[in-house]
Design a protein around this motif. Structure first.
Motif, mmCIF file in Angstrom:
data_model
loop_
_atom_site.group_PDB
_atom_site.id
_atom_site.type_symbol
_atom_site.label_atom_id
_atom_site.label_comp_id
_atom_site.label_asym_id
_atom_site.label_seq_id
_atom_site.Cartn_x
_atom_site.Cartn_y
_atom_site.Cartn_z
ATOM 1 N N VAL A 163 7.520 3.535 -2.385
ATOM 2 C CA VAL A 163 6.684 4.137 -1.342
ATOM 3 C C VAL A 163 5.211 4.183 -1.752
ATOM 4 O O VAL A 163 4.350 4.433 -0.901
ATOM 5 N N HIS A 164 4.922 3.915 -3.026
ATOM 6 C CA HIS A 164 3.532 3.847 -3.470
ATOM 7 C C HIS A 164 3.041 2.400 -3.615
ATOM 8 O O HIS A 164 1.985 2.150 -4.202
ATOM 9 N N GLY A 165 3.806 1.459 -3.090
ATOM 10 C CA GLY A 165 3.358 0.075 -3.081
ATOM 11 C C GLY A 165 3.468 -0.642 -4.403
ATOM 12 O O GLY A 165 2.849 -1.692 -4.601
ATOM 13 N N MET A 166 4.263 -0.096 -5.333
ATOM 14 C CA MET A 166 4.447 -0.724 -6.645
ATOM 15 C C MET A 166 5.723 -1.562 -6.649
ATOM 16 O O MET A 166 6.639 -1.306 -5.868
ATOM 17 N N PRO A 167 5.839 -2.542 -7.551
ATOM 18 C CA PRO A 167 6.964 -3.481 -7.485
ATOM 19 C C PRO A 167 8.209 -3.086 -8.258
ATOM 20 O O PRO A 167 9.202 -3.815 -8.206
ATOM 21 N N HIS A 223 0.848 -1.189 0.000
ATOM 22 C CA HIS A 223 0.000 0.000 0.000
ATOM 23 C C HIS A 223 0.884 1.239 0.000
ATOM 24 O O HIS A 223 2.039 1.210 0.435
ATOM 25 N N ALA A 224 0.339 2.334 -0.497
ATOM 26 C CA ALA A 224 1.083 3.589 -0.562
ATOM 27 C C ALA A 224 1.319 4.141 0.833
ATOM 28 O O ALA A 224 0.466 4.043 1.713
ATOM 29 N N ARG A 225 2.500 4.732 1.021
ATOM 30 C CA ARG A 225 2.862 5.310 2.312
ATOM 31 C C ARG A 225 3.044 6.816 2.129
ATOM 32 O O ARG A 225 3.907 7.254 1.372
ATOM 33 N N GLY A 226 2.249 7.589 2.830
ATOM 34 C CA GLY A 226 2.339 9.036 2.718
ATOM 35 C C GLY A 226 1.231 9.602 1.867
ATOM 36 O O GLY A 226 0.901 9.061 0.802
ATOM 37 N N VAL A 227 0.653 10.707 2.344
ATOM 38 C CA VAL A 227 -0.418 11.384 1.615
ATOM 39 C C VAL A 227 0.047 12.745 1.135
ATOM 40 O O VAL A 227 -0.076 13.084 -0.043
ATOM 41 N N THR A 228 0.610 13.533 2.027
ATOM 42 C CA THR A 228 1.123 14.844 1.648
ATOM 43 C C THR A 228 2.478 14.694 0.980
ATOM 44 O O THR A 228 3.156 13.660 1.115
ATOM 45 N N VAL A 242 5.455 11.855 1.667
ATOM 46 C CA VAL A 242 6.053 11.022 0.626
ATOM 47 C C VAL A 242 7.566 11.216 0.589
ATOM 48 O O VAL A 242 8.334 10.240 0.534
ATOM 49 N N VAL A 243 8.003 12.468 0.625
ATOM 50 C CA VAL A 243 9.440 12.752 0.610
ATOM 51 C C VAL A 243 10.119 12.153 1.843
ATOM 52 O O VAL A 243 11.225 11.616 1.764
ATOM 53 N N SER A 278 13.791 8.164 4.167
ATOM 54 C CA SER A 278 13.966 7.085 5.140
ATOM 55 C C SER A 278 14.469 5.811 4.464
ATOM 56 O O SER A 278 15.339 5.108 5.005
ATOM 57 N N ASN A 279 13.915 5.508 3.288
ATOM 58 C CA ASN A 279 14.420 4.354 2.535
ATOM 59 C C ASN A 279 15.898 4.519 2.212
ATOM 60 O O ASN A 279 16.698 3.598 2.411
ATOM 61 N N ASP A 280 16.257 5.681 1.677
ATOM 62 C CA ASP A 280 17.647 5.931 1.305
ATOM 63 C C ASP A 280 18.577 5.766 2.494
ATOM 64 O O ASP A 280 19.624 5.099 2.406
#
Length: 265
Positions: A96-100, A31-36, A40-41, A46-48
């Motif tokens: 972060v948008h839940g895509m592969p 699922h997507a993480r972050g709305v604003t 998202v940024v 955090s991933n990086d």
């Protein structure tokens, strides 16, 4: 190319990148993480940070004397020497948008030419590797670009290199997509670049272009395509290198036709 790249450094880098991939996979949700925009940024950063924490020092230690490119969205020529150009989450926006469609990449660049690369896709487990003069491989199997000779039969890709490109770049992207939709068979517009370039190297796609000099999205794919027998240039037809202002990687028999479409834009 010295055999130590293939026999010693490549296995070490592959292990490091795969280990980093475990960290990125653990952070993945469907699922997507972050709305604003700020949220998202924040997820992207955090991933990086999480992935770089497990790959930066091991990569530097694996190649004594190598240097580190700090800004993954930077472009332009690098100073002389060997530099690690790394994307800890290539396709971070997809992650972060839940895509592969995302990966971990590490590329060693010497004097503005990529000489070794590893691209690992944690969800599938696929690992693409190349060394200058040593060929391109998917999990040890050699890669070969498409044999197509007709641009009209070609599957071609492009994409936006980074947020906030100039208005002129957006205009060129739009005009080039329109031109390629006319000249080619199908055009894919997606991110990240590396995930399209591995398809070019594997012969699944026939060409990819981009109006950008963002190194981290191009160096890995440039080496993979070149070592798989493809042609990699700028849009003036000159050999591509880190710092070139634009990019075209294609199967050799459609490269000239693609260049004819894109170079006037």
């Amino acid at each position: 190319m010295p055999t130590d790249l293939r026999t010693t450094l490549l296995p070490a880098v592959t292990a490091i990148v795969k280990d980093a991939g475990k960290t990125l996979r653990e952070r993945y949700t469907t699922h997507a993480r972050g709305v604003t925009l700020a949220e998202v940024v924040g997820e992207i950063y955090s991933n990086d940070e999480a992935v770089l924490a497990v790959m930066r020092e091991p990569l530097l230690a694996a190649r004594p004397g190598s240097q580190w490119v700090e800004d993954e969205l930077a472009g332009g020529a690098l100073p002389p020497g060997e530099w690690w150009v790394v994307d800890p989450a290539e396709g971070n926006i997809n992650h972060v948008h839940g895509m592969p469609d995302w990966a971990v990449t590490a590329t060693l660049v010497r004097d503005n030419q990529p000489i070794l690369t590893v691209v690992h896709l944690p969800l599938s487990g696929d690992t693409y590797t190349a060394t200058a003069g040593g060929g391109a491989h998917l999990d040890g199997r050699p890669l070969t670009v498409s044999a197509k000779a007709d641009l009209g039969a070609a599957l071609i890709g492009t994409g936006q290199a980074r947020p906030g490109e100039s208005t002129d770049t957006f205009r060129r992207i739009g005009e080039s997509v329109t031109a390629m939709l006319t000249a080619g068979l199908v055009v894919r517009v997606s991110v990240p670049a590396t995930l399209q370039l591995i398809h070019v190297a594997a012969g699944r796609m026939d060409a990819f272009w981009q109006f950008s000099d963002v190194r981290s999205g191009l160096v890995a794919g440039a080496l993979l395509v070149a070592e798989a027998g493809g042609t990699v240039t700028d849009l003036d037809g000159k050999p591509w290198k880190a710092g070139s202002r634009d990019f075209l990687a294609a199967a050799p028999r459609v490269h000239a036709a693609a260049l004819d479409v894109l170079s006037p834009l």
